[in-house]
Design an enzyme around this catalytic site. Sequence first.
Site, mmCIF file in Angstrom:
data_model
loop_
_atom_site.group_PDB
_atom_site.id
_atom_site.type_symbol
_atom_site.label_atom_id
_atom_site.label_comp_id
_atom_site.label_asym_id
_atom_site.label_seq_id
_atom_site.Cartn_x
_atom_site.Cartn_y
_atom_site.Cartn_z
ATOM 1 N N CYS A 104 -24.163 27.399 11.832
ATOM 2 C CA CYS A 104 -23.207 26.692 12.696
ATOM 3 C C CYS A 104 -22.162 26.023 11.833
ATOM 4 C CB CYS A 104 -23.921 25.580 13.463
ATOM 5 S SG CYS A 104 -24.784 26.147 14.906
ATOM 6 N N ILE A 105 -20.933 26.025 12.303
ATOM 7 C CA ILE A 105 -19.851 25.348 11.585
ATOM 8 C C ILE A 105 -19.088 24.473 12.562
ATOM 9 C CG2 ILE A 105 -18.379 27.400 11.849
ATOM 10 C CD1 ILE A 105 -16.956 26.592 9.251
ATOM 11 N N LEU A 106 -18.705 23.294 12.086
ATOM 12 C CA LEU A 106 -17.938 22.368 12.933
ATOM 13 C C LEU A 106 -16.999 21.542 12.077
ATOM 14 C CD1 LEU A 106 -17.553 20.697 15.679
ATOM 15 C CD2 LEU A 106 -19.269 19.150 14.727
ATOM 16 N N THR A 107 -15.757 21.426 12.525
ATOM 17 C CA THR A 107 -14.862 20.386 12.024
ATOM 18 C C THR A 107 -14.719 19.387 13.159
ATOM 19 O OG1 THR A 107 -13.630 21.984 10.689
ATOM 20 C CG2 THR A 107 -12.574 19.874 11.097
ATOM 21 N N GLU B 282 -23.693 33.705 11.412
ATOM 22 C CA GLU B 282 -24.523 34.022 12.566
ATOM 23 C C GLU B 282 -23.638 34.291 13.775
ATOM 24 O OE1 GLU B 282 -27.953 31.263 13.079
ATOM 25 O OE2 GLU B 282 -27.440 31.373 15.199
ATOM 26 N N ARG C 87 -7.702 21.758 12.427
ATOM 27 C CA ARG C 87 -6.392 22.384 12.189
ATOM 28 C C ARG C 87 -5.674 21.842 10.971
ATOM 29 N NH1 ARG C 87 -3.106 25.835 15.806
ATOM 30 N NH2 ARG C 87 -2.870 27.477 14.275
ATOM 31 N N LYS C 88 -6.460 21.365 9.990
ATOM 32 C CA LYS C 88 -5.870 20.862 8.746
ATOM 33 C C LYS C 88 -6.384 21.648 7.546
ATOM 34 C CE LYS C 88 -6.056 16.083 10.491
ATOM 35 N NZ LYS C 88 -4.664 15.794 10.854
ATOM 36 N N GLY C 89 -7.119 22.726 7.798
ATOM 37 C CA GLY C 89 -7.597 23.549 6.691
ATOM 38 C C GLY C 89 -9.030 23.270 6.265
ATOM 39 N N TYR C 90 -9.711 22.321 6.902
ATOM 40 C CA TYR C 90 -11.103 22.022 6.524
ATOM 41 C C TYR C 90 -12.052 23.158 6.921
ATOM 42 C CZ TYR C 90 -9.689 17.136 5.713
ATOM 43 O OH TYR C 90 -9.084 16.003 5.248
ATOM 44 N N GLY C 91 -11.772 23.784 8.070
ATOM 45 C CA GLY C 91 -12.641 24.869 8.521
ATOM 46 C C GLY C 91 -12.672 26.005 7.508
HETATM 47 N N1 ACO Z 1 -5.552 26.593 18.401
HETATM 48 C C1 ACO Z 1 -5.303 27.811 17.884
HETATM 49 N N2 ACO Z 1 -5.828 28.239 16.708
HETATM 50 C C2 ACO Z 1 -6.654 27.409 16.058
HETATM 51 C C3 ACO Z 1 -6.952 26.107 16.543
HETATM 52 C C4 ACO Z 1 -6.367 25.717 17.767
HETATM 53 N N3 ACO Z 1 -6.607 24.506 18.306
HETATM 54 N N4 ACO Z 1 -7.794 25.519 15.687
HETATM 55 C C5 ACO Z 1 -8.024 26.405 14.698
HETATM 56 N N5 ACO Z 1 -7.332 27.543 14.928
HETATM 57 C C6 ACO Z 1 -7.355 28.776 14.126
HETATM 58 C C7 ACO Z 1 -6.081 28.997 13.381
HETATM 59 O O1 ACO Z 1 -5.951 30.368 13.156
HETATM 60 C C8 ACO Z 1 -6.376 28.258 12.084
HETATM 61 O O2 ACO Z 1 -5.604 28.712 11.012
HETATM 62 P P1 ACO Z 1 -4.077 28.193 10.839
HETATM 63 O O3 ACO Z 1 -4.091 26.706 11.033
HETATM 64 O O4 ACO Z 1 -3.705 28.608 9.460
HETATM 65 O O5 ACO Z 1 -3.291 28.883 11.890
HETATM 66 C C9 ACO Z 1 -7.807 28.617 11.846
HETATM 67 O O6 ACO Z 1 -8.392 28.653 13.145
HETATM 68 C C10 ACO Z 1 -8.621 27.684 10.980
HETATM 69 O O7 ACO Z 1 -8.049 26.451 10.870
HETATM 70 P P2 ACO Z 1 -8.709 25.342 9.962
HETATM 71 O O8 ACO Z 1 -7.832 24.134 10.015
HETATM 72 O O9 ACO Z 1 -9.073 25.869 8.623
HETATM 73 O O10 ACO Z 1 -10.082 25.091 10.729
HETATM 74 P P3 ACO Z 1 -10.619 23.810 11.489
HETATM 75 O O11 ACO Z 1 -10.863 22.708 10.509
HETATM 76 O O12 ACO Z 1 -9.813 23.503 12.664
HETATM 77 O O13 ACO Z 1 -12.074 24.345 11.892
HETATM 78 C C11 ACO Z 1 -13.533 25.380 13.431
HETATM 79 C C12 ACO Z 1 -12.285 25.560 12.565
HETATM 80 C C13 ACO Z 1 -14.698 24.944 12.544
HETATM 81 C C14 ACO Z 1 -13.902 26.701 14.086
HETATM 82 C C15 ACO Z 1 -13.207 24.292 14.494
HETATM 83 O O14 ACO Z 1 -12.244 24.796 15.367
HETATM 84 C C16 ACO Z 1 -14.405 23.808 15.282
HETATM 85 O O15 ACO Z 1 -15.196 23.003 14.794
HETATM 86 N N6 ACO Z 1 -14.541 24.271 16.541
HETATM 87 C C17 ACO Z 1 -15.618 23.836 17.427
HETATM 88 C C18 ACO Z 1 -16.945 24.392 16.989
HETATM 89 C C19 ACO Z 1 -16.915 25.891 16.820
HETATM 90 O O16 ACO Z 1 -16.408 26.622 17.665
HETATM 91 N N7 ACO Z 1 -17.479 26.377 15.703
HETATM 92 C C20 ACO Z 1 -17.620 27.794 15.414
HETATM 93 C C21 ACO Z 1 -18.749 28.343 16.200
HETATM 94 S S1 ACO Z 1 -19.303 29.911 15.577
HETATM 95 C C22 ACO Z 1 -20.471 29.542 14.385
HETATM 96 O O17 ACO Z 1 -20.805 28.386 14.260
HETATM 97 C C23 ACO Z 1 -21.053 30.610 13.532
#
Ligand code: ACO
Length: 281
Positions: free
Chosen positions: A150-153, A184, A159-163
């Site tokens: 599982c992954i979560l920001t 997974e 949307r700041k690059g931590y994911g």
């Molecule tokens: N709208 C559109 N695209 C988005 C958004 C948004 N709100 N947020 C992220 N993205 C996309 C973009 O493509 C983005 O890249 P970009 O900013 O260069 O365009 C990319 O995702 C990643 O952006 P990051 O800033 O690196 O990632 P972030 O820190 O936002 O974390 C994550 C991504 C972990 C998926 C986050 O959105 C989150 O925690 N979501 C809720 C939990 C979740 O869905 N986790 C994944 C489940 S699957 C699993 O766990 C295996």
Amino acid sequence: LREHEEFTKVKNISRIELGRYEVDTWYFSPFPPEFSDCSKLFFCEFCLSFLKRREQLSRHMKKCDLKHPPGDEIYRNGTLSMFEVDGKKNKVYCQNLCYLAKLFLDHKTLYYDVDLFLFYILCECDDRGCHMVGYFSKEKHSEEGYNLACILTLPPYQRKGYGKFLIAFSYELSKKEGKVGTPERPLSDLGLLSYRGYWTRVLLDILKKHKGNVSIKELSDMTAIKTEDVISTLQSLELIQYRKGQHVICADPKLLDRHLKAAGRPGLEVDPSKLIWTPYK
Ligand code: ACO
Ligand code: ZN
């Protein structure tokens, strides 16, 4: 648990307080029954204990002496830190983390069996302590070759690059293990977008550097990205063809650049030289 969730899949907790943030929640999370009458919960940002009222949290903060996640700091670069927490050694912390995370994760079941997982907690550190930004979990032993469960920001930090940092980190661990990995399934929409962006950038950078003279297997070996994910990424970009029983990669520099531009921002970078870690045994 699955069944219980199906019956009660109404979002109970609609807001949480965590550190300096108030956050609206996204999904149902199966907190213990005594919390079912609460619409808001107050979390200790360090030990992740959750309480019903602000006064209870204030009292807790006076005696809670944690200033960072439990476990080992395995990475530090400027103000960014990663902690590895063993679900068996810090069970309550990891269970609290799962309750919290489920508020933002849809189709994931909660792991009561946190014993079987390691948790990697990303923090921004300042003079008040190390503040959790996000995390990922990883099975200690994955039959299916998963390197991330599982992954979560946390929403204020999204949307700041931590994911992409967390994703890159999961592959750095796989490289140290000498294995390829994959997340997974199923992936959420945001999860898939983040992975696609990460895979695209990493693979196209290598294709550019090697002017296309590299095989799927070599791409996988260099990146620890499972070959299926290499292939599906290149396929979605139409950079691969299947000819005479073989995958042929196209690496037209102009096309690569165009895809790289569309792949979004690179995300925060992991400096592998700052990772001090040995695989779990
Ligand atoms: N709208 C559109 N695209 C988005 C958004 C948004 N709100 N947020 C992220 N993205 C996309 C973009 O493509 C983005 O890249 P970009 O900013 O260069 O365009 C990319 O995702 C990643 O952006 P990051 O800033 O690196 O990632 P972030 O820190 O936002 O974390 C994550 C991504 C972990 C998926 C986050 O959105 C989150 O925690 N979501 C809720 C939990 C979740 O869905 N986790 C994944 C489940 S699957 C699993 O766990 C295996
Ligand atoms: Zn605490």
